[in-house]
Design an enzyme around this catalytic site. Structure first.
Site, PDB file in Angstrom:
ATOM      1  N   HIS A  61      -4.973  26.805  -9.162  1.00 20.72           N
ATOM      2  CA  HIS A  61      -5.134  27.865  -8.180  1.00 20.72           C
ATOM      3  C   HIS A  61      -4.846  27.302  -6.782  1.00 20.72           C
ATOM      4  O   HIS A  61      -4.889  26.092  -6.565  1.00 20.72           O
ATOM      5  CB  HIS A  61      -6.547  28.433  -8.242  1.00 20.72           C
ATOM      6  CG  HIS A  61      -6.809  29.246  -9.477  1.00 20.72           C
ATOM      7  ND1 HIS A  61      -7.989  29.931  -9.698  1.00 20.72           N
ATOM      8  CD2 HIS A  61      -6.037  29.503 -10.570  1.00 20.72           C
ATOM      9  CE1 HIS A  61      -7.934  30.545 -10.862  1.00 20.72           C
ATOM     10  NE2 HIS A  61      -6.763  30.305 -11.410  1.00 20.72           N
ATOM     11  N   GLU A  63      -6.612  27.128  -4.144  1.00 19.69           N
ATOM     12  CA  GLU A  63      -7.672  26.280  -3.589  1.00 19.69           C
ATOM     13  C   GLU A  63      -7.556  24.856  -4.120  1.00 19.69           C
ATOM     14  O   GLU A  63      -7.689  23.876  -3.365  1.00 19.69           O
ATOM     15  CB  GLU A  63      -9.051  26.834  -3.964  1.00 19.69           C
ATOM     16  CG  GLU A  63      -9.358  28.231  -3.426  1.00 19.69           C
ATOM     17  CD  GLU A  63      -8.966  29.343  -4.385  1.00 19.69           C
ATOM     18  OE1 GLU A  63      -7.920  29.211  -5.068  1.00 19.69           O
ATOM     19  OE2 GLU A  63      -9.695  30.340  -4.467  1.00 19.69           O
ATOM     20  N   CYS A 103     -13.171  27.949  -8.868  1.00 18.94           N
ATOM     21  CA  CYS A 103     -12.948  27.476  -7.494  1.00 18.94           C
ATOM     22  C   CYS A 103     -14.235  27.548  -6.673  1.00 18.94           C
ATOM     23  O   CYS A 103     -14.505  26.651  -5.866  1.00 18.94           O
ATOM     24  CB  CYS A 103     -11.838  28.298  -6.838  1.00 18.94           C
ATOM     25  SG  CYS A 103     -10.218  28.007  -7.574  1.00 18.94           S
TER      26      CYS A 103
END
Lengths: 185, 394
Positions: A61, A63, A103
């Site tokens: 992802h 992040e 995350c």
């Protein structure tokens, strides 16, 4: 907790625009369009965008990408763990979509200072939608556990419209259930 | 008919050659309630003439479908003891039905969730194999892979978490990994548990789980990332040679390895994909599953050896970890458990619960979060008591 939505400071909007830029790069690369920037002392120190299709790793992802860029850099600078932790505690994350459970947990482990996100993530969200991993309200035995402030709804319309455009095209890499998320057990 | 309660809490004992017993327990998607504490709802019931059963059920299903109680049967041969407490009024159409068949209604309690009850029908909530039991062969495989994970967990200078990703259709190990949060070439530091304290911690592991506030459990296995995910910065690092990373828990590293394997074996443009379901349809040879997997494996091996980019990529490229199992020594934290949702793992086996940060039943229960787009089945594999002991176990 910081104020939710409401008056949006101009600098918050500016950083979110940079996160949306990353999301657009993801979109152009046929990735689910999520992007983010990490900010310390008023400066963007890292950017990231979703790369799950390219890597065939669904944990990549935006992040995670941005965090890894930073860690790489800080290790080159020979920072100790304590110094790295110290820096994370001064970091602000601007991300176009509410961090997912994975995350949100990661950001808690790192001890990030604050998160601003665009649209809510009512299927996977870990900052209030499904779980609230940003709060530090569980039992006191979790030594070292810090919460972080989380503010949603920053330029949410822009983030949602990117998603809408993306899913109209169809995620070329997802199997059917992913494109049309219907519960099937 | 009763639903066998063992379906939801399947216990499987397997005696290995060395007489150590292993046990595989399904961890359900809802917290288990003791039978007498299960939430119930009050429902009307009535004694009926068996020959009216069919008509009554049909009419009731038309008038008043039991939408929220799909797990319940409408008819049961014996009646339960009821009580006289007040319930909502009965709908007029049902009253008419009661009158026309001259029924005497009473109130009974019905369990609110899919757990053991006299009024339960046989509802199969998942088709993932293992939830209703393992064959002896399957149990043996589970133990073999858990042992492999255990060996990995003990191979470091201190106890860490370990992950083994397996394709259960052919028992191939797809990826294996250990925690890399503290992985340094010089990781033997002052706080590494010595042999005697390790023994102590194994003995007290169960006590710790029963009464986690009594001690400081994170001190027992400081190297296990999922047990102490916030504590990465408290440990010494050692400069350049060090390859530490606060988020590289075993499951995350194993996912990375399996993704790397995917890219290596199927180097297509990234936009060709095949779900495992499609794979079997696409294969020309309609023989048994085992033969198919063998032939796939042969092709995969050939591919690996010759390093060629063959037609294989169009054929059997898996979608992420669809159909794969993962073996972990400790119950994963929320980060790892969600990563395994994203990567579409089919079943998770772990040996020890994680009362500090566990996300598969201890603190959170991701397998029961209905909004997620993928759900795996979770099993706890109880190891023989001494299995964490480095010297005493082989």
């Amino acid at each position: 907790m910081a104020s939710c939505g409401g008056e949006k400071m101009p600098e918050v909007i500016e950083f979110m625009k940079l996160a949306l830029e990353q999301a657009k790069i993801a979109f152009d690369s046929l990735e689910v369009p999520v992007g983010c920037v990490l900010v310390m002392d008023g400066k963007v120190i890292s950017r990231g965008r979703n790369r799950t299709n390219e890597t065939r790793n669904a944990t990549r992802h935006a992040e995670m990408e941005a965090i890894d860029v930073l860690l790489e850099q800080w290790k080159k600078e020979d920072l100790t763990k304590a110094e790295v932790a110290e820096r994370f505690s001064k970091c602000y994350l601007y991300v176009t979509c509410e961090p997912c459970i994975m995350c949100a947990a990661s950001l808690s482990f790192l001890g990030i200072k604050e998160v601003y996100y665009g649209c809510a993530n009512d299927k996977f969200g870990g900052c209030g939608s499904i779980l609230s991993l940003h709060t530090s309200t569980t039992s006191g035995e979790n030594v070292g556990r810090k919460g972080y402030n989380c503010t949603g709804g920053i330029m949410a319309e822009e983030a949602v419209s990117l998603f809408r455009n993306f899913y109209e095209l169809g995620n070329p890499n997802a199997p059917k259930p992913h494109r049309q998320p219907v519960q099937q057990t | 008919m009763l639903l066998e309660s063992t379906n939801l809490y399947a216990h499987h004992y397997l005696v290995l050659g060395d007489m150590e017993s292993w046990e595989i327990v399904h961890i359900p998607d809802k917290p288990p309630f003791p039978l007498h504490q299960q939430p119930t709802v009050s429902v009307y019931a009535a004694v009926i003439d068996p020959k009216h059963a069919h008509t009554l059920v049909r009419k009731l299903n038309e008038i008043l479908p039991l939408e929220s109680l799909r797990h319940a049967k409408r008819v049961r041969k014996q009646h339960l003891d009821g009580d006289d407490s007040q319930l909502h009024t009965i709908p007029q159409e049902v009253v008419e039905l009661i009158d026309s068949y001259q029924l005497e209604t009473f109130i009974t309690k019905l369990h609110n969730s899919v757990l053991n009850s006299d009024w339960m029908c046989g509802l199969n909530c998942s088709n993932i194999s293992g939830i209703t039991g393992f064959s002896e062969e399957e149990s043996r495989s589970v133990c073999t892979f858990m042992k492999l994970a255990l060996d990995l967990a003990k191979s470091d200078t201190q106890m860490v978490n370990a992950a083994v990703v397996v394709d259960p259709s052919n028992n191939e190990v797809i990826a294996r990994a250990c925690d890399q949060v503290h992985s340094c070439s010089c990781s033997i530091s002052h706080d590494v548990t010595n042999s005697s304290s390790l023994e102590y911690s194994i003995q007290s592991h169960d006590n710790m789980l029963l009464n986690s506030s009594a001690s400081e459990p994170k001190l027992l296995f400081p190297g296990v990332s999922c047990l102490n995910p916030w504590g990465w910065s408290n440990r010494n690092s050692c400069g350049r040679a060090c390859s530490w990373h606060p988020l590289r828990h075993a499951a995350i590293v194993a996912i990375e390895h399996s993704a790397a394997r995917d890219r290596r074996l199927f180097p297509g443009n990234g936009h060709v994909f095949a779900e495992t379901d499609h794979v079997q349809l696409d294969l020309s040879c309609p023989s048994s599953k085992k033969q198919k997997t063998k032939s796939i494996q042969a092709k995969v091996n050939a591919e690996l050896n010759s390093d060629s980019n063959g037609s294989l990529s169009d054929l059997v490229r898996p979608y992420l970890c669809t159909g794969y199992d993962i073996y972990l020594i400790w119950e994963p934290c929320a980060m790892c458990a969600m990563a395994l949702v994203h990567q579409r793992i089919k079943r998770i086996f772990y040996a020890f619960p994680n009362p500090i940060a566990g996300a598969l039943g201890s603190v959170h229960r991701l397998q029961g979060e209905k909004s997620l787009n993928h759900h795996y089945a979770v099993f706890k594999v109880s190891l023989p008591q001494k299995s964490l002991d480095r010297e005493g176990y082989h």
